[in-house]
Enzyme design. Structure first.
Site, PDB file in Angstrom:
ATOM      1  N   LYS A  99      -0.230   5.410  -5.865  1.00  0.00           N
ATOM      2  CA  LYS A  99      -1.272   5.374  -6.903  1.00  0.00           C
ATOM      3  C   LYS A  99      -2.222   6.550  -6.770  1.00  0.00           C
ATOM      4  CE  LYS A  99      -4.918   3.679  -6.039  1.00  0.00           C
ATOM      5  NZ  LYS A  99      -5.304   2.290  -6.118  1.00  0.00           N
ATOM      6  N   GLU A 117      -7.297   1.365 -13.215  1.00  0.00           N
ATOM      7  CA  GLU A 117      -6.747   2.581 -12.616  1.00  0.00           C
ATOM      8  C   GLU A 117      -5.514   3.065 -13.369  1.00  0.00           C
ATOM      9  OE1 GLU A 117      -8.080   2.110  -7.941  1.00  0.00           O
ATOM     10  OE2 GLU A 117      -6.163   1.269  -8.577  1.00  0.00           O
ATOM     11  N   CYS A 167       0.819  -1.216   0.000  1.00  0.00           N
ATOM     12  CA  CYS A 167       0.000   0.000   0.000  1.00  0.00           C
ATOM     13  C   CYS A 167       0.849   1.262   0.000  1.00  0.00           C
ATOM     14  CB  CYS A 167      -0.946   0.003   1.195  1.00  0.00           C
ATOM     15  SG  CYS A 167      -1.930   1.510   1.319  1.00  0.00           S
ATOM     16  N   GLU A 196     -26.868  13.733  -2.968  1.00  0.00           N
ATOM     17  CA  GLU A 196     -28.297  13.853  -2.636  1.00  0.00           C
ATOM     18  C   GLU A 196     -29.153  12.899  -3.473  1.00  0.00           C
ATOM     19  OE1 GLU A 196     -30.463  17.460  -3.931  1.00  0.00           O
ATOM     20  OE2 GLU A 196     -28.587  18.046  -4.910  1.00  0.00           O
ATOM     21  N   HIS A 254     -28.070  19.930  -0.894  1.00  0.00           N
ATOM     22  CA  HIS A 254     -28.207  20.442  -2.260  1.00  0.00           C
ATOM     23  C   HIS A 254     -27.319  21.668  -2.477  1.00  0.00           C
ATOM     24  CE1 HIS A 254     -30.246  21.164  -6.054  1.00  0.00           C
ATOM     25  NE2 HIS A 254     -30.387  22.445  -5.709  1.00  0.00           N
ATOM     26  N   CYS A 260      -1.669   1.718  -2.901  1.00  0.00           N
ATOM     27  CA  CYS A 260      -2.671   2.774  -2.676  1.00  0.00           C
ATOM     28  C   CYS A 260      -2.092   4.177  -2.622  1.00  0.00           C
ATOM     29  CB  CYS A 260      -3.417   2.537  -1.357  1.00  0.00           C
ATOM     30  SG  CYS A 260      -3.434   0.867  -0.721  1.00  0.00           S
ATOM     31  N   TYR A 274      -9.204  -3.948 -11.124  1.00  0.00           N
ATOM     32  CA  TYR A 274      -9.151  -2.533 -10.747  1.00  0.00           C
ATOM     33  C   TYR A 274      -7.775  -1.923 -10.951  1.00  0.00           C
ATOM     34  CZ  TYR A 274      -6.960  -3.496  -6.179  1.00  0.00           C
ATOM     35  OH  TYR A 274      -6.089  -3.865  -5.182  1.00  0.00           O
TER      36      TYR A 274
END
Length: 450
Positions: A51, A181, A43, A444, A439, A48, A177
């Site tokens: 990346k 990515e 990681c 939302e 909003h 992670c 993934y």
């Protein structure tokens, strides 16, 4: 040879191992931690963290196109890969140092070297032997390189972070993934990218809406998605470029071929055969729900077990194990349901819970209700560049418990965490409906679906 004994001996200095070791030390026990590479594991060093730095870099490249629509007269003078590489690598190096400092603060003894079991409960590192009343293995995993002629000319996701410059033309091989990515990052930064996948869509293990949409957005961004492609050979030509032959054809002129075809556990060569620790056909360590292996007082967690290969999962499992073993919390264990996860694609993906196919299988198609929404994020209201946001809620039973949430669009990575809490707590569609919308935001939409 004298053998040093710890109450808790951790093999592997990645996120899970460090988290478990430091937490265990809080309970007043002696802890040793062995790692032969840089602290922080995949990681921090080749996963992670770096990346995400590159994802952020690619986001800047995307937004440059929109500046004129927002009234800014900004001219791009090009992109300098070495600038972000130097700052990214320096950041990772600082993190390595922070990890080592924190081990010291926690009074965890850091043992720098490669651990190999020489007996059931004894490891050897640099000629010194160590044992523990409890031993935990968290050695992580590594990228797979396909078994084809010339595969050594390609690189893996690890090698991506060693690239000295942006490749002009890149082949990314894989549909998971990591492939999605890195293909997105390279394309946004200016590389001519082809993504080679074995079937018709990327991310096939995700909800069908995500699989369809991520493949579509990759193609719309300019990535050449080559479908029904299985690797045959990779050849290095005299001019330094590479020719990649697959079942879908022969493709030439690549400066970089990046293998992203899966990961394998770091268990080979550890001497596990001397411990009684069982591994499956792929080399993953077999554990029960409490992270126990088949050998008494030896445990394993994280990527080396081949399940839910996510850093926060390893961290949480490691800390829970420490509490169970050393703080008398005997029933504590990791819950592997409703784990939220994000794919840093362009745009990013957020998902938690069951896919629609999984929900239909578990509850029956007649017992679920699916809510969908597709809309343009307000950011793109004034831009020439357009991008859709896709959202889906999957609800089950008469109470319409939310059992799955899937979305792709700007900001979906950051909005998922809170919804992950709600779904983990058993929120229903009525709970979502009763929540006042914020909003104007994309999130939302998740509380206003009908």
């Amino acid at each position: 040879m004298a053998t040093k004994t710890f109450d808790y001996l951790v093999v592997g200095g990645g996120s899970g191992g460090i988290a478990s070791g430091r937490r265990a030390a809080e309970f007043g026990i002696s802890v040793g931690l062995v790692e032969f590479k840089r602290l922080g594991g995949t990681c921090v060093n080749v996963g992670c963290v770096p990346k995400k730095v590159m994802f952020n870099t690619a986001m800047h490249a995307e937004m440059i196109h929109d500046h004129k629509n927002y009234g800014f007269d900004v001219q791009s003078q090009g992109f300098k890969w070495s600038t972000i590489k130097e700052s990214r690598d320096a950041y990772v190096k600082r993190l390595n140092g922070i990890y080592e400092t924190n081990l010291g603060k926690s009074k965890v003894e850091y043992i720098d070297g490669y651990a190999k079991f020489v007996d059931n409960k004894v490891i050897e590192v640099n000629g010194q032997r160590y044992t523990g009343n409890h031993i935990m293995i968290a050695t992580g995993g590594k990228p797979v390189v396909p078994d084809i002629p010339g595969a050594e000319h390609g690189i893996t996701s690890d090698g991506f972070f060693d690239l000295a410059d942006l490749p002009k033309k890149t082949a990314v091989v894989g549909a998971g993934y990591i492939a999605v990515e890195l293909a997105g990052i390279l394309k946004e930064l200016g590389s001519d990218v082809s993504l080679f996948i074995r079937r018709e869509q990327a991310l096939r293990n995700f909800d069908e809406m995500i699989s369809e949409n991520v493949t579509k957005t990759l193609e719309e961004s300019g990535v050449n998605v080559v479908k029904k492609s299985t690797s045959k050979t990779l050849t290095k030509e005299s001019d330094g470029t590479m020719t990649y032959e697959t079942t879908a054809g022969v493709f030439k002129g690549f400066d970089c071929v990046l293998w992203a075809v899966g990961r394998t556990p770091n268990t080979e060569g550890m001497g596990l055969d001397k411990t009684g620790v069982q591994v499956d056909q792929r080399g993953n360590i077999v554990v029960d729900e409490f992270q126990n292996t088949s050998a008494k007082n030896i445990y394993a967690l994280g990527d080396v077990c081949g399940k839910a290969l996510l850093t926060p999962v390893a961290i949480k499992a490691g800390r829970k194990l420490a509490h169970r073993l050393f703080n008398n919390e005997t029933s504590l264990k990791m819950d592997y349901t409703y784990i939220p996860t994000v794919v840093f694609s362009h745009p990013p993906i957020g998902t938690v819970g069951l896919t629609q196919a999984e929900a239909e299988k578990e509850y029956g198609a007649d017992n679920i209700k699916v809510y969908r929404s597709s809309f343009g994020n307000m950011y793109f209201a004034v831009t020439e560049r357009k991008q859709r946001t896709m959202m889906k809620l999957i609800c089950a039973g008469p109470e319409q418990k939310v059992v799955g949430l899937h979305m792709q669009g700007m900001g979906c990575d950051e909005m998922l965490q809170g919804f992950g809490v709600a779904i983990k707590m058993g929120a229903t569609k009525a709970d979502f409906d009763d929540t006042v919308a914020i909003h104007p935001t994309s999130s939302e939409e998740l509380v206003t679906m009908r």
